[in-house]
Design a protein around this motif. Structure first.
Motif, PDB file in Angstrom:
ATOM      1  N   PHE A  34     -64.796  -1.217  64.655  1.00  0.00           N
ATOM      2  CA  PHE A  34     -62.317  -2.046  65.388  1.00  0.00           C
ATOM      3  C   PHE A  34     -61.688  -0.960  65.674  1.00  0.00           C
ATOM      4  O   PHE A  34     -60.991  -1.070  66.698  1.00  0.00           O
ATOM      5  CB  PHE A  34     -62.392  -2.582  63.830  1.00  0.00           C
ATOM      6  CG  PHE A  34     -63.259  -2.872  63.838  1.00  0.00           C
ATOM      7  CD1 PHE A  34     -64.476  -4.504  63.874  1.00  0.00           C
ATOM      8  CD2 PHE A  34     -63.292  -3.700  61.539  1.00  0.00           C
ATOM      9  CE1 PHE A  34     -64.756  -4.581  63.215  1.00  0.00           C
ATOM     10  CE2 PHE A  34     -64.560  -4.287  61.148  1.00  0.00           C
ATOM     11  CZ  PHE A  34     -65.269  -5.391  61.915  1.00  0.00           C
ATOM     12  N   VAL A  35     -61.979  -0.242  65.296  1.00  0.00           N
ATOM     13  CA  VAL A  35     -61.141   1.391  65.429  1.00  0.00           C
ATOM     14  C   VAL A  35     -61.264   1.639  66.718  1.00  0.00           C
ATOM     15  O   VAL A  35     -60.273   2.391  67.423  1.00  0.00           O
ATOM     16  CB  VAL A  35     -60.658   2.565  64.313  1.00  0.00           C
ATOM     17  CG1 VAL A  35     -59.779   3.706  64.340  1.00  0.00           C
ATOM     18  CG2 VAL A  35     -60.622   1.244  62.650  1.00  0.00           C
ATOM     19  N   TRP A  36     -62.172   2.885  66.755  1.00  0.00           N
ATOM     20  CA  TRP A  36     -62.800   3.132  67.694  1.00  0.00           C
ATOM     21  C   TRP A  36     -62.832   2.290  68.826  1.00  0.00           C
ATOM     22  O   TRP A  36     -62.567   3.520  70.735  1.00  0.00           O
ATOM     23  CB  TRP A  36     -63.513   4.237  67.318  1.00  0.00           C
ATOM     24  CG  TRP A  36     -64.332   5.128  66.976  1.00  0.00           C
ATOM     25  CD1 TRP A  36     -64.150   6.715  67.849  1.00  0.00           C
ATOM     26  CD2 TRP A  36     -63.171   5.883  66.171  1.00  0.00           C
ATOM     27  NE1 TRP A  36     -63.590   8.033  67.389  1.00  0.00           N
ATOM     28  CE2 TRP A  36     -63.561   7.562  66.407  1.00  0.00           C
ATOM     29  CE3 TRP A  36     -62.920   4.962  64.300  1.00  0.00           C
ATOM     30  CZ2 TRP A  36     -63.573   8.288  64.968  1.00  0.00           C
ATOM     31  CZ3 TRP A  36     -62.575   5.783  63.381  1.00  0.00           C
ATOM     32  CH2 TRP A  36     -62.498   7.520  63.690  1.00  0.00           C
ATOM     33  N   ASN A  37     -63.155   1.208  68.989  1.00  0.00           N
ATOM     34  CA  ASN A  37     -63.379   0.943  70.264  1.00  0.00           C
ATOM     35  C   ASN A  37     -64.160   0.881  71.266  1.00  0.00           C
ATOM     36  O   ASN A  37     -63.827   0.544  72.595  1.00  0.00           O
ATOM     37  CB  ASN A  37     -61.933   0.340  71.213  1.00  0.00           C
ATOM     38  CG  ASN A  37     -61.689  -0.399  72.189  1.00  0.00           C
ATOM     39  OD1 ASN A  37     -62.557  -1.970  71.669  1.00  0.00           O
ATOM     40  ND2 ASN A  37     -61.188  -0.922  73.022  1.00  0.00           N
ATOM     41  N   ARG A  38     -65.571   1.338  70.187  1.00  0.00           N
ATOM     42  CA  ARG A  38     -66.332   2.238  71.314  1.00  0.00           C
ATOM     43  C   ARG A  38     -67.975   1.608  70.874  1.00  0.00           C
ATOM     44  O   ARG A  38     -67.742   1.027  69.776  1.00  0.00           O
ATOM     45  CB  ARG A  38     -66.341   3.843  71.363  1.00  0.00           C
ATOM     46  CG  ARG A  38     -65.055   4.548  72.335  1.00  0.00           C
ATOM     47  CD  ARG A  38     -65.231   6.036  72.313  1.00  0.00           C
ATOM     48  NE  ARG A  38     -64.534   6.252  72.992  1.00  0.00           N
ATOM     49  CZ  ARG A  38     -63.658   6.445  73.992  1.00  0.00           C
ATOM     50  NH1 ARG A  38     -65.030   6.331  74.290  1.00  0.00           N
ATOM     51  NH2 ARG A  38     -62.939   7.259  74.292  1.00  0.00           N
ATOM     52  N   ASP A  39     -68.662   1.362  71.146  1.00  0.00           N
ATOM     53  CA  ASP A  39     -70.540   1.358  70.597  1.00  0.00           C
ATOM     54  C   ASP A  39     -70.364   2.501  70.055  1.00  0.00           C
ATOM     55  O   ASP A  39     -70.746   3.477  70.836  1.00  0.00           O
ATOM     56  CB  ASP A  39     -70.855   0.780  71.653  1.00  0.00           C
ATOM     57  CG  ASP A  39     -72.092   0.787  71.784  1.00  0.00           C
ATOM     58  OD1 ASP A  39     -72.602   0.730  70.163  1.00  0.00           O
ATOM     59  OD2 ASP A  39     -73.382   0.460  72.101  1.00  0.00           O
ATOM     60  N   LEU A  40     -70.459   2.142  68.817  1.00  0.00           N
ATOM     61  CA  LEU A  40     -71.181   3.980  68.268  1.00  0.00           C
ATOM     62  C   LEU A  40     -72.306   3.194  67.253  1.00  0.00           C
ATOM     63  O   LEU A  40     -72.800   4.333  65.805  1.00  0.00           O
ATOM     64  CB  LEU A  40     -69.732   4.139  67.035  1.00  0.00           C
ATOM     65  CG  LEU A  40     -68.159   3.801  67.554  1.00  0.00           C
ATOM     66  CD1 LEU A  40     -67.217   3.921  66.293  1.00  0.00           C
ATOM     67  CD2 LEU A  40     -68.089   5.142  68.133  1.00  0.00           C
ATOM     68  N   SER A  41     -73.467   2.517  67.543  1.00  0.00           N
ATOM     69  CA  SER A  41     -74.688   2.022  67.275  1.00  0.00           C
ATOM     70  C   SER A  41     -75.565   3.724  67.302  1.00  0.00           C
ATOM     71  O   SER A  41     -76.573   3.498  66.724  1.00  0.00           O
ATOM     72  CB  SER A  41     -75.209   1.189  67.738  1.00  0.00           C
ATOM     73  OG  SER A  41     -75.312   2.045  69.270  1.00  0.00           O
ATOM     74  N   SER A  42     -75.370   4.850  68.132  1.00  0.00           N
ATOM     75  CA  SER A  42     -75.443   5.832  68.275  1.00  0.00           C
ATOM     76  C   SER A  42     -76.008   6.722  67.384  1.00  0.00           C
ATOM     77  O   SER A  42     -76.551   8.154  67.096  1.00  0.00           O
ATOM     78  CB  SER A  42     -76.195   6.897  69.665  1.00  0.00           C
ATOM     79  OG  SER A  42     -74.579   7.035  69.724  1.00  0.00           O
ATOM     80  N   TYR A  43     -74.824   6.374  66.119  1.00  0.00           N
ATOM     81  CA  TYR A  43     -73.996   7.360  65.791  1.00  0.00           C
ATOM     82  C   TYR A  43     -75.345   7.134  64.159  1.00  0.00           C
ATOM     83  O   TYR A  43     -75.269   6.132  63.804  1.00  0.00           O
ATOM     84  CB  TYR A  43     -72.683   7.803  64.751  1.00  0.00           C
ATOM     85  CG  TYR A  43     -71.688   8.178  66.520  1.00  0.00           C
ATOM     86  CD1 TYR A  43     -71.458   8.966  65.784  1.00  0.00           C
ATOM     87  CD2 TYR A  43     -72.091   7.511  67.523  1.00  0.00           C
ATOM     88  CE1 TYR A  43     -70.711  10.057  67.189  1.00  0.00           C
ATOM     89  CE2 TYR A  43     -70.263   7.745  68.403  1.00  0.00           C
ATOM     90  CZ  TYR A  43     -70.013   9.366  67.885  1.00  0.00           C
ATOM     91  OH  TYR A  43     -70.258  10.066  69.158  1.00  0.00           O
ATOM     92  N   ASP A  44     -75.170   8.422  63.247  1.00  0.00           N
ATOM     93  CA  ASP A  44     -75.739   8.137  61.883  1.00  0.00           C
ATOM     94  C   ASP A  44     -74.432   7.691  61.095  1.00  0.00           C
ATOM     95  O   ASP A  44     -73.598   8.234  60.615  1.00  0.00           O
ATOM     96  CB  ASP A  44     -76.347   9.354  61.232  1.00  0.00           C
ATOM     97  CG  ASP A  44     -77.173   9.418  59.983  1.00  0.00           C
ATOM     98  OD1 ASP A  44     -77.269   8.229  59.336  1.00  0.00           O
ATOM     99  OD2 ASP A  44     -77.539  10.204  59.705  1.00  0.00           O
ATOM    100  N   PRO A  45     -74.798   6.694  60.145  1.00  0.00           N
ATOM    101  CA  PRO A  45     -73.688   6.150  59.038  1.00  0.00           C
ATOM    102  C   PRO A  45     -73.599   7.208  58.193  1.00  0.00           C
ATOM    103  O   PRO A  45     -71.827   7.319  57.247  1.00  0.00           O
ATOM    104  CB  PRO A  45     -74.386   4.644  58.679  1.00  0.00           C
ATOM    105  CG  PRO A  45     -75.595   4.606  59.423  1.00  0.00           C
ATOM    106  CD  PRO A  45     -76.012   5.229  60.476  1.00  0.00           C
TER     107      PRO A  45
END
Length: 457
Positions: free
Chosen positions: A307-318
């Motif tokens: 929501f904040v980054w406005n980027r696809d972050l699916s590659s990051y480890d939560p």
């Protein structure tokens, strides 16, 4: 002289489009089957709550061009549910969110007046506007209204609907007791409205309802929203459930009433509130931490960060660190139909703040979202929660609370069984309903009585 204790108003919010529900709990049930709504409503009525509240989403939300399926994505029509609940309850108020941007006054007034008749005077309308063109794509009107025009339309929408509600009144309206047929002259139900947004005239075909007209709720924290509530609403939903913030909001909105010829009791302040109960405060605190981790899965945490980054972050480890890249501040947002997009107006500043918090506390992405997102409002034993709620109301941080459980439909049961009796023992919450309409429950005057008082003055 001792100040008399305020009576607490309590309501129950059946969670709608949300990320508060814990789906993994064995007690979690359907958000579509009527049995869930009936169980929830009957629990609220058993506890002598003022009303049940339904929010409404007009479009399935999307993220990255796909349906956002990590929390509730939809449910049956609000009027249909409330009408059905009117048949399985006797006292509980029935409040629904209906949008003023994509509807018409005649239709909405007719639906609410009908619900008020079906329920014996227990209906309420939460008047909202729609803020995004994405939602508007489902309607012919699209997203063409900027914020000032949305509130302008909402005000005129409510004014027009009120004219329709009030069109059936006076000595010329008679009813045949055997047939139930209303006999009237040409004035009853007649309306003419000409304004910026609506130009309509005709005959309103639903007679005056038991409480005159539905109770009006408003939700909105903007300057326009506060003024709208002060001028026209009977109650306002507040997001300020903490003590100091709640007191500031309470004072601000109540002080706006005088300019509209209204008193402090003419508008109720009702924040939404979550809760976690345990046999002891320590047990409740532990359970609250567990609930938060259930509410924020790894996938949910990444989507929230997007929501904040406005980027696809699916590659990051939560469970890993926050992204070292900055948010994309372009107008083309990855998330569609979510209010959070409006909350984070300065993504770069939010990202800096969150990186500092994560570094200082050694938080992962998931830890950050858990600790900066919505936390439970009331956590503790039944005694602690009852005392805290009463303290907040007596300190003018609110007039009561709209409770949002994390389990549906049984999440309200323990509160009804363990907290409500303690409030009743303190003499700050009813033991029986004293009236039949929602206006009775909320301590609001009948519109005809208000009109008579103003005419006499």
């Amino acid at each position: 002289m001792t100040k008399p204790l305020k009576q607490i108003h309590l309501a129950a919010h059946f969670p709608g489009v949300n990320n508060t529900t814990v789906w993994s709990d064995p007690e979690a049930g359907s958000h579509i089957e009527f049995s869930s709504f009936a169980h929830f409503a009957r629990t609220a009525e058993r506890a002598k709550f003022d009303f049940l509240f339904l929010a409404e989403g007009l479009r399935l939300r999307e993220q990255g061009g796909k349906i956002y399926d990590l929390d509730v994505v939809g449910r049956p029509d609000t009027f249909t549910i409330l009408s059905a609940l009117a048949a399985v309850t006797e006292h509980l108020g029935l409040t629904g969110t209906i949008n003023s941007t994509f509807n018409e006054p005649y239709e909405v007034a007719r639906q609410f007046a009908s619900l008020d008749h079906l329920s014996g005077g227990r209906s309420a309308w939460n008047v909202v506007t729609s803020w995004d063109a994405f939602t508007g794509e489902n309607f012919r009107r699209g997203g063409f209204l900027p914020q000032d025009e949305r509130y302008s339309r909402a005000k005129e929408f409510l004014t027009t609907a009120t004219e329709l509600f009030d069109s059936w009144q006076g000595d010329e309206i008679l009813a045949d007791q055997e047939t139930g047929v209303f006999l009237r002259d040409a004035k009853a139900g007649a309306f003419v409205h000409t304004g910026q947004h609506f130009d309509i005239h005709g005959q309103f075909n639903v007679p005056r309802s038991p409480q005159g007209r539905p109770v009006i709720f408003q939700a909105g924290d903007s300057e326009e929203g506060r003024e709208f509530a002060a001028s026209s609403a009977d109650a306002i939903f507040s997001r300020y459930a903490a003590l100091k913030e709640g007191q500031a909001f309470y004072t601000d909105v109540k002080n706006r009433l005088a300019k509209y010829g209204r008193g402090h009791r003419d508008l109720l302040i009702l924040p939404a509130a979550t809760f976690t109960l345990g046999d002891t405060d320590a047990e409740a605190e532990e359970l609250a931490r567990e609930v938060r981790r259930q509410q924020v899965s790894g996938a949910t945490a990444l989507k929230h960060l997007e929501f904040v980054w406005n980027r696809d972050l699916s590659s990051y480890d939560p469970e890993g660190p926050l992204p070292d890249i900055d948010p994309d501040i372009s107008e083309n947002h990855i998330s569609k139909g979510r209010a959070q997009v409006r909350m984070y107006r300065d993504p770069l500043a939010i990202a800096r703040e969150w990186r500092e918090l994560a570094a200082a506390n050694n938080w992962s992405i998931r830890d950050l979202v858990i600790n900066t997102g919505n936390r439970q409002t009331f956590v503790g034993s039944p005694e602690t929660v009852a005392r805290t709620i009463n303290d907040y109301v007596q300190a003018d941080a609110s007039d009561g609370f709209i409770l949002v459980p994390h389990i549906t439909p049984s999440g309200l049961d323990t509160f009804a069984d363990k907290v409500v009796p303690l409030l009743q023992e303190q003499g700050v919450f009813r033991t029986e309903y004293e009236g039949t309409t929602l206006r009775d429950h909320l301590g609001l005057a009948h519109p005809d009585d208000v009109r008579g008082e103003r005419a006499a003055s």
